[in-house]
Scaffold this motif. Structure first.
Motif, short mmCIF file in Angstrom:
data_model
loop_
_atom_site.label_atom_id
_atom_site.label_comp_id
_atom_site.label_asym_id
_atom_site.label_seq_id
_atom_site.Cartn_x
_atom_site.Cartn_y
_atom_site.Cartn_z
N ILE A 139 4.75 19.74 -12.17
CA ILE A 139 3.29 19.72 -12.52
C ILE A 139 2.79 19.83 -11.13
N ARG A 140 3.32 18.46 -10.56
CA ARG A 140 2.51 18.55 -9.27
C ARG A 140 3.09 20.16 -8.79
N ARG A 141 3.99 20.46 -8.84
CA ARG A 141 3.79 21.91 -7.89
C ARG A 141 2.86 23.06 -8.48
N LEU A 183 4.36 14.54 7.93
CA LEU A 183 4.30 12.66 7.71
C LEU A 183 3.94 12.40 6.93
N GLY A 184 4.71 11.44 6.53
CA GLY A 184 4.81 10.29 5.20
C GLY A 184 5.46 11.89 4.00
N CYS A 185 6.95 12.63 4.33
CA CYS A 185 7.08 13.28 3.43
C CYS A 185 7.12 12.76 1.97
N GLY A 186 7.18 12.04 2.06
CA GLY A 186 7.68 11.53 0.19
C GLY A 186 9.59 11.86 0.36
N PRO A 187 9.66 12.19 -1.31
CA PRO A 187 10.45 13.67 -1.73
C PRO A 187 10.96 15.07 -1.56
N ARG A 191 0.99 -1.56 0.27
CA ARG A 191 -0.03 0.07 -0.05
C ARG A 191 0.82 1.62 0.01
N ILE A 192 2.19 0.34 0.53
CA ILE A 192 3.48 2.30 0.53
C ILE A 192 3.58 2.55 -1.31
N CYS A 193 3.78 3.84 -1.41
CA CYS A 193 4.57 4.62 -2.16
C CYS A 193 5.57 4.07 -2.37
N SER A 194 6.04 3.63 -3.22
CA SER A 194 7.36 3.55 -3.35
C SER A 194 8.00 4.70 -4.14
N ALA A 254 -0.41 15.74 6.73
CA ALA A 254 -0.26 14.42 6.38
C ALA A 254 -0.75 14.23 4.44
N PHE A 255 0.06 14.50 3.96
CA PHE A 255 -0.28 14.81 2.46
C PHE A 255 -0.07 13.23 1.69
N TYR A 256 -1.92 13.16 1.36
CA TYR A 256 -1.53 12.20 0.45
C TYR A 256 -1.28 10.73 1.44
N MET A 257 -1.02 11.09 3.24
CA MET A 257 -0.34 9.06 2.90
C MET A 257 -1.13 8.80 4.17
N VAL A 258 -2.47 9.01 4.30
CA VAL A 258 -2.88 8.56 5.53
C VAL A 258 -3.61 7.29 5.36
N HIS A 259 -4.67 7.25 4.05
CA HIS A 259 -5.06 5.77 3.32
C HIS A 259 -3.29 4.83 3.60
N GLU A 260 -1.97 5.74 3.22
CA GLU A 260 -1.04 4.08 3.34
C GLU A 260 -0.56 3.40 4.65
N VAL A 261 -0.86 4.17 6.17
CA VAL A 261 -0.71 4.25 6.80
C VAL A 261 -1.51 2.79 7.32
N VAL A 300 9.30 13.66 8.12
CA VAL A 300 9.11 11.60 8.63
C VAL A 300 8.61 10.89 7.77
N ASP A 301 8.93 9.70 7.20
CA ASP A 301 8.16 8.68 6.96
C ASP A 301 9.13 7.08 6.87
N VAL A 302 8.51 6.17 6.13
CA VAL A 302 9.11 5.00 6.47
C VAL A 302 10.35 4.39 5.25
N GLN A 303 9.76 5.01 4.42
CA GLN A 303 10.85 4.64 3.50
C GLN A 303 12.79 5.69 4.09
N GLU A 304 13.58 5.09 4.29
CA GLU A 304 15.09 5.76 4.10
C GLU A 304 15.24 6.57 2.97
N GLU A 305 14.97 5.91 1.65
CA GLU A 305 15.25 6.17 0.34
C GLU A 305 14.66 7.78 0.08
N MET A 306 13.36 7.70 0.79
CA MET A 306 12.23 9.60 0.72
C MET A 306 13.36 9.99 1.65
N LEU A 307 14.47 9.71 2.13
CA LEU A 307 14.49 10.84 3.20
C LEU A 307 15.68 11.19 2.78
C1 LIG Z 1 1.67 9.19 -1.55
S1 LIG Z 1 3.03 9.42 -0.92
C2 LIG Z 1 2.85 11.66 0.00
C3 LIG Z 1 4.52 11.80 -0.29
C4 LIG Z 1 4.58 13.31 0.46
N1 LIG Z 1 3.55 13.42 1.05
C5 LIG Z 1 3.75 14.16 -1.49
O1 LIG Z 1 2.57 14.50 -0.73
O2 LIG Z 1 4.23 14.38 -1.95
C6 LIG Z 1 2.98 8.94 0.80
C7 LIG Z 1 3.87 8.85 1.76
O3 LIG Z 1 4.03 8.35 2.76
C8 LIG Z 1 4.96 7.51 3.40
N2 LIG Z 1 4.35 6.38 4.12
C9 LIG Z 1 3.52 5.47 4.25
N3 LIG Z 1 3.29 4.80 5.44
C10 LIG Z 1 3.53 5.69 6.65
C11 LIG Z 1 3.58 5.56 7.57
N4 LIG Z 1 2.77 4.93 8.84
N5 LIG Z 1 4.95 6.23 8.40
C12 LIG Z 1 5.64 7.90 7.78
N6 LIG Z 1 5.82 7.39 6.16
C13 LIG Z 1 4.52 6.40 5.78
C14 LIG Z 1 5.25 6.61 2.20
O4 LIG Z 1 6.64 6.10 2.41
C15 LIG Z 1 5.44 8.08 0.88
O5 LIG Z 1 6.79 8.25 1.27
#
Ligand SMILES: C[S@@+](CC[C@H](N)C(=O)[O-])C[C@H]1O[C@@H](n2cnc3c(N)ncnc32)[C@H](O)[C@@H]1O
Length: 186
Positions: free
Chosen positions: A20-22, A44-48, A6-9, A112-119, A68-75
């Motif tokens: 375009i995203r910006r 939260l879930g900062c992505g790139p 469920r996590i965006c790689s 928490a932008f586009y991330m809660v649904h991944e938690v 904050v992120d779960v993926q070290e590569e994103m950090l």
């Molecule tokens: C769709 S991306 C959105 C990234 C960023 N917020 C944006 O809008 O550009 C979701 C991010 O949330 C992170 N993520 C997913 N579950 C997480 C959790 N439980 N705690 C922190 N980060 C999480 C993912 O690794 C991913 O980088």
């Protein structure tokens, strides 16, 4: 669905951080009204780091962004982007562990932008987020319409309420469902 599927790689980070995203999700337009110079804020879930780096501009030299992120590569991408823009001194990156976010510093604002649904456990997650907000601190949750139905978003809103967060407003964000919450206010 497995927890990782469920996590965006990080491999598709370019889809989250590009001109375009910006344009669609202009960080200044979305967050400028909530973040002030000198504040400590959480991405939260900062992505790139599309928002983290813009937030670092907004908090100024005396402020701080915790990305904050779960993926070290994103950090790593966030750190590189911050360094390119000379903002590395204002951004701290933090990897979420298996037991939760694991921070203790209180913040004025959390995104928490586009991330809660991944938690996997939104209840535990939003409780922890609420515990990290200063009194009257704010949380903005934004979810993608494409992946999160109105009903599912309402469930998230209910979970946030149970965590002690009150709805302040419903900011308009393109292609998204969003709510601004505040700790302990009507
Ligand atoms: C769709 S991306 C959105 C990234 C960023 N917020 C944006 O809008 O550009 C979701 C991010 O949330 C992170 N993520 C997913 N579950 C997480 C959790 N439980 N705690 C922190 N980060 C999480 C993912 O690794 C991913 O980088």
């Amino acid at each position: 669905m497995s927890e990782t599927s469920r996590i965006c790689s990080w491999k598709i980070a370019f889809a989250l951080d590009n001109p375009i995203r910006r344009l669609i999700h202009n960080p200044q337009n979305i967050l400028g009204g909530y973040i002030k110079a000198g504040q400590t804020v959480l991405d939260l879930g900062c992505g790139p780091g599309t928002f983290s780096v813009a937030m670092a501009e907004m908090v100024g030299e005396s402020g701080k962004v915790i990305a904050v992120d779960v993926q070290e590569e994103m950090l790593k991408l966030v750190r590189e982007k911050a360094a390119r823009q000379g903002l590395q001194a204002r951004i701290v990156t933090h990897k979420v562990g298996p037991g939760g976010i694991g921070l203790s510093e209180k913040v004025d604002f959390a995104l928490a932008f586009y991330m809660v649904h991944e938690v996997p456990d939104a209840e535990a997650f939003l409780k922890e987020v609420a515990s990290l907000l200063k009194p009257r601190g704010k949380l903005l949750i934004v979810e993608p319409k494409m992946h999160v139905s109105e009903d599912d978003f309402e469930k998230t809103v209910e979970v946030a309420r149970r965590a002690g967060l009150k709805i302040v407003s419903e900011p308009r964000v393109r292609l998204s469902r969003s709510k601004l919450f505040q700790l302990g206010s009507g």
